[in-house]
Design a protein around this motif. Structure first.
Motif, PDB file in Angstrom:
ATOM      1  N   PRO A 113      -5.316   5.337  -4.049  1.00 48.60           N
ATOM      2  CA  PRO A 113      -3.968   5.867  -3.808  1.00 48.60           C
ATOM      3  C   PRO A 113      -3.238   5.067  -2.731  1.00 48.60           C
ATOM      4  CG  PRO A 113      -5.543   7.654  -3.979  1.00 48.60           C
ATOM      5  CD  PRO A 113      -6.349   6.390  -3.984  1.00 48.60           C
ATOM      6  N   GLU A 114      -1.976   4.797  -2.994  1.00 47.81           N
ATOM      7  CA  GLU A 114      -1.175   3.951  -2.106  1.00 47.81           C
ATOM      8  C   GLU A 114      -1.142   4.479  -0.678  1.00 47.81           C
ATOM      9  OE1 GLU A 114       3.427   2.350  -2.076  1.00 47.81           O
ATOM     10  OE2 GLU A 114       2.392   2.585  -4.010  1.00 47.81           O
ATOM     11  N   ALA A 115      -1.123   5.785  -0.518  1.00 51.50           N
ATOM     12  CA  ALA A 115      -1.029   6.387   0.813  1.00 51.50           C
ATOM     13  C   ALA A 115      -2.229   6.052   1.685  1.00 51.50           C
ATOM     14  CB  ALA A 115      -0.874   7.902   0.700  1.00 51.50           C
ATOM     15  N   SER A 116      -3.375   5.716   1.056  1.00 55.14           N
ATOM     16  CA  SER A 116      -4.588   5.427   1.824  1.00 55.14           C
ATOM     17  C   SER A 116      -4.653   3.990   2.318  1.00 55.14           C
ATOM     18  CB  SER A 116      -5.825   5.712   0.960  1.00 55.14           C
ATOM     19  OG  SER A 116      -5.919   4.779  -0.105  1.00 55.14           O
ATOM     20  N   LEU A 117      -3.667   3.174   1.958  1.00 59.50           N
ATOM     21  CA  LEU A 117      -3.725   1.742   2.260  1.00 59.50           C
ATOM     22  C   LEU A 117      -2.967   1.342   3.523  1.00 59.50           C
ATOM     23  CD1 LEU A 117      -3.085   0.353  -1.353  1.00 59.50           C
ATOM     24  CD2 LEU A 117      -5.280   0.733  -0.235  1.00 59.50           C
ATOM     25  N   VAL A 147      -0.161  -5.958  -8.165  1.00 54.34           N
ATOM     26  CA  VAL A 147      -1.036  -5.584  -7.059  1.00 54.34           C
ATOM     27  C   VAL A 147      -0.444  -6.060  -5.740  1.00 54.34           C
ATOM     28  CG1 VAL A 147      -3.280  -6.048  -5.981  1.00 54.34           C
ATOM     29  CG2 VAL A 147      -3.160  -5.463  -8.395  1.00 54.34           C
ATOM     30  N   ILE A 148       0.039  -7.283  -5.708  1.00 58.24           N
ATOM     31  CA  ILE A 148       0.655  -7.820  -4.487  1.00 58.24           C
ATOM     32  C   ILE A 148       1.823  -6.947  -4.058  1.00 58.24           C
ATOM     33  CG2 ILE A 148       1.875  -9.806  -3.512  1.00 58.24           C
ATOM     34  CD1 ILE A 148       0.316 -11.515  -5.621  1.00 58.24           C
ATOM     35  N   GLU A 149       2.670  -6.593  -5.007  1.00 54.56           N
ATOM     36  CA  GLU A 149       3.835  -5.751  -4.692  1.00 54.56           C
ATOM     37  C   GLU A 149       3.408  -4.385  -4.172  1.00 54.56           C
ATOM     38  OE1 GLU A 149       5.917  -5.754  -8.362  1.00 54.56           O
ATOM     39  OE2 GLU A 149       6.537  -7.870  -8.198  1.00 54.56           O
ATOM     40  N   THR A 150       2.382  -3.811  -4.769  1.00 58.20           N
ATOM     41  CA  THR A 150       1.905  -2.498  -4.323  1.00 58.20           C
ATOM     42  C   THR A 150       1.348  -2.578  -2.905  1.00 58.20           C
ATOM     43  OG1 THR A 150       1.398  -1.818  -6.584  1.00 58.20           O
ATOM     44  CG2 THR A 150       0.294  -0.614  -4.800  1.00 58.20           C
ATOM     45  N   LEU A 151       0.612  -3.622  -2.589  1.00 58.73           N
ATOM     46  CA  LEU A 151       0.066  -3.798  -1.244  1.00 58.73           C
ATOM     47  C   LEU A 151       1.180  -3.902  -0.207  1.00 58.73           C
ATOM     48  CD1 LEU A 151      -2.768  -6.361  -2.072  1.00 58.73           C
ATOM     49  CD2 LEU A 151      -3.069  -3.944  -1.476  1.00 58.73           C
ATOM     50  N   GLU A 153       4.311  -2.721  -0.544  1.00 57.22           N
ATOM     51  CA  GLU A 153       4.978  -1.412  -0.473  1.00 57.22           C
ATOM     52  C   GLU A 153       4.147  -0.404   0.311  1.00 57.22           C
ATOM     53  OE1 GLU A 153       5.638  -0.386  -4.524  1.00 57.22           O
ATOM     54  OE2 GLU A 153       7.179  -1.941  -4.828  1.00 57.22           O
ATOM     55  N   ALA A 154       2.822  -0.552   0.253  1.00 57.29           N
ATOM     56  CA  ALA A 154       1.928   0.368   0.963  1.00 57.29           C
ATOM     57  C   ALA A 154       1.798   0.034   2.436  1.00 57.29           C
ATOM     58  CB  ALA A 154       0.555   0.361   0.311  1.00 57.29           C
ATOM     59  N   ASN A 155       2.354  -1.115   2.848  1.00 61.93           N
ATOM     60  CA  ASN A 155       2.340  -1.535   4.254  1.00 61.93           C
ATOM     61  C   ASN A 155       0.916  -1.798   4.752  1.00 61.93           C
ATOM     62  OD1 ASN A 155       3.662  -2.243   6.660  1.00 61.93           O
ATOM     63  ND2 ASN A 155       3.385  -0.189   7.512  1.00 61.93           N
ATOM     64  N   VAL A 156       0.149  -2.544   3.955  1.00 60.64           N
ATOM     65  CA  VAL A 156      -1.184  -2.924   4.408  1.00 60.64           C
ATOM     66  C   VAL A 156      -1.054  -3.954   5.527  1.00 60.64           C
ATOM     67  CG1 VAL A 156      -2.097  -2.486   2.101  1.00 60.64           C
ATOM     68  CG2 VAL A 156      -1.540  -4.832   2.778  1.00 60.64           C
ATOM     69  N   ALA A 157      -2.133  -4.137   6.296  1.00 60.13           N
ATOM     70  CA  ALA A 157      -2.092  -5.059   7.431  1.00 60.13           C
ATOM     71  C   ALA A 157      -2.728  -6.409   7.113  1.00 60.13           C
ATOM     72  CB  ALA A 157      -2.798  -4.435   8.629  1.00 60.13           C
ATOM     73  N   LEU A 158      -3.708  -6.408   6.234  1.00 56.69           N
ATOM     74  CA  LEU A 158      -4.459  -7.629   5.932  1.00 56.69           C
ATOM     75  C   LEU A 158      -5.044  -7.478   4.536  1.00 56.69           C
ATOM     76  CD1 LEU A 158      -6.974  -9.471   8.253  1.00 56.69           C
ATOM     77  CD2 LEU A 158      -7.713  -8.754   5.973  1.00 56.69           C
ATOM     78  N   VAL A 159      -5.157  -8.591   3.832  1.00 61.78           N
ATOM     79  CA  VAL A 159      -5.783  -8.593   2.508  1.00 61.78           C
ATOM     80  C   VAL A 159      -6.872  -9.665   2.508  1.00 61.78           C
ATOM     81  CG1 VAL A 159      -5.458  -8.884   0.025  1.00 61.78           C
ATOM     82  CG2 VAL A 159      -3.641  -7.849   1.404  1.00 61.78           C
ATOM     83  N   GLY A 160      -8.072  -9.290   2.054  1.00 63.04           N
ATOM     84  CA  GLY A 160      -9.184 -10.232   2.004  1.00 63.04           C
ATOM     85  C   GLY A 160      -9.792 -10.301   0.620  1.00 63.04           C
TER      86      GLY A 160
END
Length: 228
Positions: A113-117, A147-151, A153-160
């Motif tokens: 779920p987007e809210a958890s990201l 997926v990139i767009e969702t990340l 929009e979810a305001n993630v801090a880092l992607v690995g």
């Protein structure tokens, strides 16, 4: 508390990235590690009472398990030295992305779920680190643009990722690098041991040396897993 090493060993001749030369051949970039002087060579400098080895390393900063700063993609972006410690030590989530074929893209259906990201380090376990050092490692699955767009929009801090590149190497636009780094979302590539992590409940440490005017830098990435 359990600590899990998420980094590949940094060694002489290690796997690196390849760039095509003007004549159509490819050059592979790697690390060169050798003694600047050995214990035996230094012994006379200390009247035989002590001896030291000093190691010299030459490498491009986008090798091994490494972190991309915004400057990697954008000339006016922050470089490695400008990143704050609290951007490099983050609560993490692992997305099980195993089972994809080389060249296949991961869709947003795999995301939690987007809210958890929000504010998290989101790590994608493609199961690809098992191929480290082999030719198969160079052909890999990757993140779709959705997926990139969702990340973002979810305001993630880092992607690995546990692949050599977060982008499809066949796409010159490099959408993951371009879009994530434009939003100050950091990137770590060439991770390992992601399958050993729980889906959540851990902190990622991905701290490079404080290198000025540097676009990327290897890190000793590891996870601190809380005991339940």
């Amino acid at each position: 508390m359990t600590l899990i090493d998420l980094s590949h060993s940094f060694e002489d001749g290690m796997p690196g990235f390849r760039l095509e030369d003007e004549n159509g051949t490819e050059t592979e970039y790697t690390a060169e590690i050798h003694p600047l002087f050995t214990h035996e060579e230094s012994r006379s400098k200390y009247e035989g009472e002590a001896a030291f080895e000093v190691t010299e390393i030459q490498f491009q900063t986008s090798v091994g398990t490494y972190l991309d700063a915004p400057y990697h993609r954008y000339p006016d972006g922050r470089d490695i030295s400008e990143l704050e410690i609290d951007e490099l030590v983050l609560p993490g989530i692992v997305v099980d992305a195993r089972g994809l074929a080389p060249g296949e893209q991961l869709t947003e259906a795999a995301l939690p779920p987007e809210a958890s990201l929000a504010g998290k380090a989101v790590l994608f376990d493609f199961g690809w680190s098992q191929y480290w050092g082999s030719e198969k490692y160079r052909s890999y699955p990757y993140l779709s643009e959705s997926v990139i767009e969702t990340l973002i929009e979810a305001n993630v801090a880092l992607v690995g990722v546990d692949t050599i590149n977060i982008d499809d190497h066949r796409d010159p636009a490099r959408p993951a690098h371009s879009q994530l780094l434009a939003e100050e979302i950091l990137i770590v590539e060439n991770l390992r041991n992601l399958t050993q992590l729980p889906e959540s409940g851990f902190r990622l440490f991905a701290v490079p040396i404080k290198a000025v005017e540097t676009a990327a830098m290897p890190v000793r990435a590891f996870a601190e897993v809380s005991e339940n």
